[in-house]
Design a protein around this motif. Structure first.
Motif, PDB file in Angstrom:
ATOM      1  N   ILE A 198      -1.603   9.280   0.983  1.00 32.38           N
ATOM      2  CA  ILE A 198      -0.461   9.677   0.140  1.00 32.38           C
ATOM      3  C   ILE A 198      -0.700  11.075  -0.422  1.00 32.38           C
ATOM      4  CG2 ILE A 198       0.750   9.170  -2.027  1.00 32.38           C
ATOM      5  CD1 ILE A 198       0.165   6.126  -1.363  1.00 32.38           C
ATOM      6  N   PRO A 222       5.060   8.267  -4.999  1.00 30.55           N
ATOM      7  CA  PRO A 222       3.662   8.636  -4.768  1.00 30.55           C
ATOM      8  C   PRO A 222       2.840   8.598  -6.058  1.00 30.55           C
ATOM      9  CG  PRO A 222       5.086  10.088  -3.524  1.00 30.55           C
ATOM     10  CD  PRO A 222       5.980   9.246  -4.395  1.00 30.55           C
ATOM     11  N   VAL A 280       4.790   8.392   3.030  1.00 28.97           N
ATOM     12  CA  VAL A 280       5.649   8.768   1.913  1.00 28.97           C
ATOM     13  C   VAL A 280       6.990   9.169   2.512  1.00 28.97           C
ATOM     14  CG1 VAL A 280       6.000  10.339  -0.020  1.00 28.97           C
ATOM     15  CG2 VAL A 280       3.693   9.541   0.538  1.00 28.97           C
ATOM     16  N   ALA A 304      -0.452   4.756   5.165  1.00 26.77           N
ATOM     17  CA  ALA A 304       0.559   4.861   4.113  1.00 26.77           C
ATOM     18  C   ALA A 304       1.446   6.045   4.425  1.00 26.77           C
ATOM     19  CB  ALA A 304      -0.096   5.044   2.754  1.00 26.77           C
ATOM     20  N   VAL A 360       6.893   4.933  -1.033  1.00 20.90           N
ATOM     21  CA  VAL A 360       5.690   4.710  -0.239  1.00 20.90           C
ATOM     22  C   VAL A 360       5.836   3.425   0.573  1.00 20.90           C
ATOM     23  CG1 VAL A 360       3.221   4.116  -0.419  1.00 20.90           C
ATOM     24  CG2 VAL A 360       4.185   5.941  -1.839  1.00 20.90           C
TER      25      VAL A 360
END
Length: 149
Positions: free
Chosen positions: A142, A103, A69, A67, A74
């Protein structure tokens, strides 16, 4: 899951959940297979270096995910083999469902989301745990990125 958690679900994940719950079990599996064919392609930077994606140990199949950011939200990138359509479908649901969230929104997704889409009688608990593993790993990644600034 409480009603509050349900109402706080990001719109795409709520829609996916509702689509699954509107179907009978056999049709839910078909929908999961459709999602498996919709797993977004990896960006070139990951296609050439799949080791940049983290192995999801909870999955029986070789699944890798990461993942990110970014300024636009995201993004969850994942790979799962075509011969593992259930796992690939779960990865696709999460990639589509987390796409573009802040996030905070992504971190607020209930950890038990995989168990809320009506597949508990249709797939093995190990597979549902694999989907949970993808979600928890994404949330950790994240959190790490937000903490790093």
């Amino acid at each position: 899951m409480t009603d509050d958690a349900t109402t706080e679900l990001p719109p795409v994940l709520a829609e996916i959940r509702d689509d699954f719950l509107a179907l009978g079990e056999r049709d839910r599996l078909q929908l999961l297979l459709e999602f498996s064919r919709e797993l977004p392609d990896l960006p070139a930077r990951y296609q050439n270096a799949p080791g940049l994606l983290e192995r999801v140990e909870e999955c029986q199949s070789p699944v890798r995910a990461f993942a990110e950011v970014e300024a636009d939200g995201v993004h969850l990138y994942a790979t799962a083999p075509a011969e593992a359509p259930t796992t690939r479908g779960f990865a696709s649901i999460l990639a589509q469902g987390l796409e573009g969230l802040t996030p905070e929104q992504a971190l607020a997704v209930p950890d038990d989301y995989p168990f809320t889409i009506g597949l508990t009688n249709a797939v093995s608990p190990l597979r549902l745990n694999g989907m949970t593993g993808i979600l928890l790993r994404a949330k950790r990644q994240i959190r790490d990125q937000v903490a790093a600034g």
